[in-house]
Design an enzyme around this catalytic site. Structure first.
Site, PDB file in Angstrom:
ATOM      1  CB  CYS A 152      -0.886  -0.033   1.242  1.00 57.99           C
ATOM      2  SG  CYS A 152      -1.938   1.414   1.406  1.00 57.99           S
ATOM      3  CB  CYS A 159      -4.007  13.618   2.323  1.00 53.76           C
ATOM      4  SG  CYS A 159      -5.315  13.548   1.067  1.00 53.76           S
TER       5      CYS A 159
HETATM    6  N1  SAH Z   1      -7.059   9.694  -1.364  1.00 49.12           N
HETATM    7  C1  SAH Z   1      -7.386   8.439  -1.935  1.00 49.12           C
HETATM    8  C2  SAH Z   1      -6.480   7.297  -1.531  1.00 49.12           C
HETATM    9  C3  SAH Z   1      -6.040   7.196  -0.090  1.00 49.12           C
HETATM   10  S1  SAH Z   1      -7.138   6.558   1.113  1.00 49.12           S
HETATM   11  C4  SAH Z   1      -8.853   8.122  -1.689  1.00 49.12           C
HETATM   12  O1  SAH Z   1      -9.491   8.868  -0.969  1.00 49.12           O
HETATM   13  O2  SAH Z   1      -9.365   7.173  -2.254  1.00 49.12           O
HETATM   14  C5  SAH Z   1      -7.514   4.904   0.628  1.00 49.12           C
HETATM   15  C6  SAH Z   1      -8.889   4.459   1.112  1.00 49.12           C
HETATM   16  O3  SAH Z   1      -8.922   4.336   2.552  1.00 49.12           O
HETATM   17  C7  SAH Z   1      -9.992   5.451   0.763  1.00 49.12           C
HETATM   18  O4  SAH Z   1     -11.125   4.782   0.289  1.00 49.12           O
HETATM   19  C8  SAH Z   1     -10.252   6.101   2.092  1.00 49.12           C
HETATM   20  O5  SAH Z   1     -11.502   6.697   2.148  1.00 49.12           O
HETATM   21  C9  SAH Z   1     -10.096   4.939   3.043  1.00 49.12           C
HETATM   22  N2  SAH Z   1      -9.958   5.322   4.446  1.00 49.12           N
HETATM   23  C10 SAH Z   1      -9.361   6.409   4.965  1.00 49.12           C
HETATM   24  N3  SAH Z   1      -9.475   6.426   6.318  1.00 49.12           N
HETATM   25  C11 SAH Z   1     -10.147   5.309   6.663  1.00 49.12           C
HETATM   26  C12 SAH Z   1     -10.552   4.738   7.900  1.00 49.12           C
HETATM   27  N4  SAH Z   1     -10.312   5.334   9.068  1.00 49.12           N
HETATM   28  N5  SAH Z   1     -11.231   3.564   7.857  1.00 49.12           N
HETATM   29  C13 SAH Z   1     -11.480   2.945   6.685  1.00 49.12           C
HETATM   30  N6  SAH Z   1     -11.112   3.410   5.492  1.00 49.12           N
HETATM   31  C14 SAH Z   1     -10.448   4.590   5.467  1.00 49.12           C
END
Ligand code: SAH
Length: 391
Positions: A152, A159
Site C-alpha cells: 500500500c 493529504c
Molecule cells: N485519497 C485516496 C487514496 C487514499 S485513502 C482516496 O481517498 O481514495 C484509501 C482508502 O482508505 C480510501 O477509500 C479512504 O476513504 C479509506 N480510508 C481512509 N481512512 C479510513 C478509515 N479510518 N477507515 C477505513 N477506510 C479509510
C-alpha cells in the site's frame, strides 16, 4: 505478472516525457526539492553537483547517463539491473563498476529512502515509516498472504483532502511525492520481505490524482522496470474534477477505485469536504466516461460508518445510484482512528448492507483492513509517531 501490452504502455510513458530526449523533465513534477539532472561532469570533479535521483529512469535513460559520464553503454544495463533487480541503494555498492569511477560518482543519489520505523502486526502486515531525502516521512504497508505480497503506497506527504474519517487527512498536507519516492516504497517492501511484490494499491497517504504525472510515471516504471503487472495495481481516488478523465488518457491497465462513501450528496459532503465542489452526479458521469474510454470496470469504495451511511435505506439508495454501471462495490468497515469518533458497524449490520446490494445485482465485496494492531490503517502510525512535527 509482467504486463504484455508493452507497446501501448510505452506510448503512454513517452507521453509523460520519459522518452530519451526528455530526461530533464522526467519525474520532477511538483517536487520543489528536485535538482536538475546533471548529464555530464568531469571525472575529476570530487563532488558532483546534486542530481535528480536515478531511480525512475529507464534503461535507455540510464545508459545515456553513464555514457555522459564517459562510461561504455553496457554499464547502463548493469546500473539498471543493480537499481531495479538487486536493490542497490548507492552507486558505491555496485561492485562491477570500476573503483575510480564509483568514487567519482558516489554522491549521485539513487533515491532510496531510509526506514525510520517499522512495526509488525500479529497477522504479519508490516507498516513502515520511510524517511525521505528532505526528512519528510511517509507511510508504506506490506501486506503478505500465501500467494500475494501487496504494497500500500503513499503518493503525497500528508493529504489536503481532509476527509473526516481519515487520519492522514487530519494531519494536513506537505508535498507531492516524486516518482522515485513512490517506486522506492515498493523496492523497500520487496527487499525487506525478501520476496517479490505482486500487487500495489495506491491507497496510502495522499490523493493520487493531485499528483497524476508523478504517479503515472511511477506506475510505468513499476511495470516496465520493476516488472509488476499493471493489472495488479489499483489506484484509489476521492475524485477530483476532470482528473479521472485525464487519467483515462494514459490508457493504463490499472484498476481505478473511487472513494464514494455515500449514497447521496448531503452525506458525502459531510464526510468529504471536497464533495461540495464536485457533485455525485458529476463524479459518476466522469466515471461512466472513464469506463467508456478505457473499457475497464470501476471499483467504488464505500466506508461503513455506524449510524451514518450503513443503513438498509442507504444500501438501497446506493444500489439505485449504481444501477447499470459496470462496477464493483468494495465496502470498507471503518477503522477507528483517534481523531474521529465514528464507530464500525456490527457484522450483522455489514451483512445486511451486503445483502441489499446483492439482491439488487450489484457486485460487492467487503474489505477488512489488516494490520490494525500495527496502527496500519490509514495514516495512523505516522500520526502517532510524528504528531508534534506535523504542521
Ligand atoms: N485519497 C485516496 C487514496 C487514499 S485513502 C482516496 O481517498 O481514495 C484509501 C482508502 O482508505 C480510501 O477509500 C479512504 O476513504 C479509506 N480510508 C481512509 N481512512 C479510513 C478509515 N479510518 N477507515 C477505513 N477506510 C479509510
Amino acid at each position: 505478472m509482467v504486463n504484455t501490452n508493452r507497446s501501448q504502455e510505452s506510448g503512454a510513458r513517452s507521453q509523460e516525457g520519459r522518452g530519451q530526449g526528455d530526461k530533464r523533465t522526467r519525474g520532477q513534477g511538483s517536487n520543489p526539492s528536485h535538482q536538475p539532472l546533471v548529464t555530464s561532469h568531469s571525472p575529476h570533479t570530487p563532488h558532483p553537483t546534486p542530481h535528480t535521483p536515478l531511480l525512475g529512469l529507464n534503461q535507455a535513460q540510464l545508459t545515456a547517463w553513464v555514457q555522459a559520464q564517459g562510461q561504455p553503454a553496457y554499464r547502463g544495463k548493469q546500473l539498471y539491473d543493480w537499481i531495479y533487480h538487486k536493490g542497490a541503494r548507492s552507486l558505491s555498492e555496485i561492485s562491477v563498476f570500476p573503483k575510480q569511477w564509483r568514487s567519482s560518482v558516489e554522491n549521485v543519489s539513487i533515491g532510496r529512502s531510509q526506514i525510520h520505523h517499522r512495526t509488525v502486526a500479529p497477522d504479519e502486515t508490516v507498516k513502515y515509516l520511510l524517511q525521505l531525502a528532505d526528512n519528510q516521512i511517509v507511510e508504506t504497508v506490506g501486506i503478505p498472504t500465501d500467494k500475494r505480497l501487496t504494497v500500500c503506497v503513499s503518493t503525497q506527504v500528508g493529504c489536503p483532502m481532509a476527509c473526516d474519517f481519515c487520519a492522514t487527512g487530519k494531519g494536513g498536507f506537505r508535498r507531492n511525492l516524486a516518482p522515485h519516492e513512490i517506486i522506492d516504497q515498493v523496492l523497500t517492501v520487496q527487499s525487506n520481505f525478501q520476496r517479490r511484490v505482486s500487487h500495489i494499491v495506491f491507497m496510502g497517504m495522499g490523493e493520487p490524482l493531485l499528483n497524476t504525472e508523478n504517479v503515472v510515471a511511477a506506475i510505468q516504471s513499476l511495470n516496465q522496470d520493476v516488472g509488476i503487472g499493471q493489472r495488479c495495481m489499483t489506484l484509489s481516488t476521492v475524485g477530483i474534477p476532470g482528473r479521472i478523465l485525464k487519467l483515462a488518457k494514459y490508457q493504463l491497465q490499472v484498476t481505478l477505485a473511487v472513494s464514494l462513501h455515500a449514497s447521496n450528496q448531503a452525506t458525502r459532503e459531510k464526510l468529504i469536504p471536497s464533495a461540495q465542489k464536485y457533485s455525485l452526479h458529476d463524479l459518476l458521469s466522469e466515471c461512466r466516461e472513464y469506463v467508456r474510454l478505457t473499457g475497464r470496470r470501476v471499483t467504488f469504495e464505500y466506508i461503513l460508518l455506524a449510524g451514518v451511511n450503513d443503513g438498509i435505506k442507504q444500501a438501497a439508495e446506493l444500489a439505485q445510484l449504481l444501477r447499470g454501471f459496470q462496477s464493483h462495490v468494495n465496502l470498507i468497515p471503518y477503522n477507528p482512528i483517534r481523531e474521529a469518533d465514528y464507530q464500525r458497524p456490527s457484522s450483522s449490520q455489514i451483512q445486511a448492507f451486503v445483502n441489499v446490494l446483492k439482491q439488487q445485482q450489484i457486485a460487492v465485496s467487503v474489505r477488512y483492513s489488516r494490520g490494525l494492531e500495527a496502527e496500519a490503517a490509514c495514516g495512523q502510525l505516522r500520526a502517532q509517531q510524528l504528531q508534534p512535527s506535523l504542521g
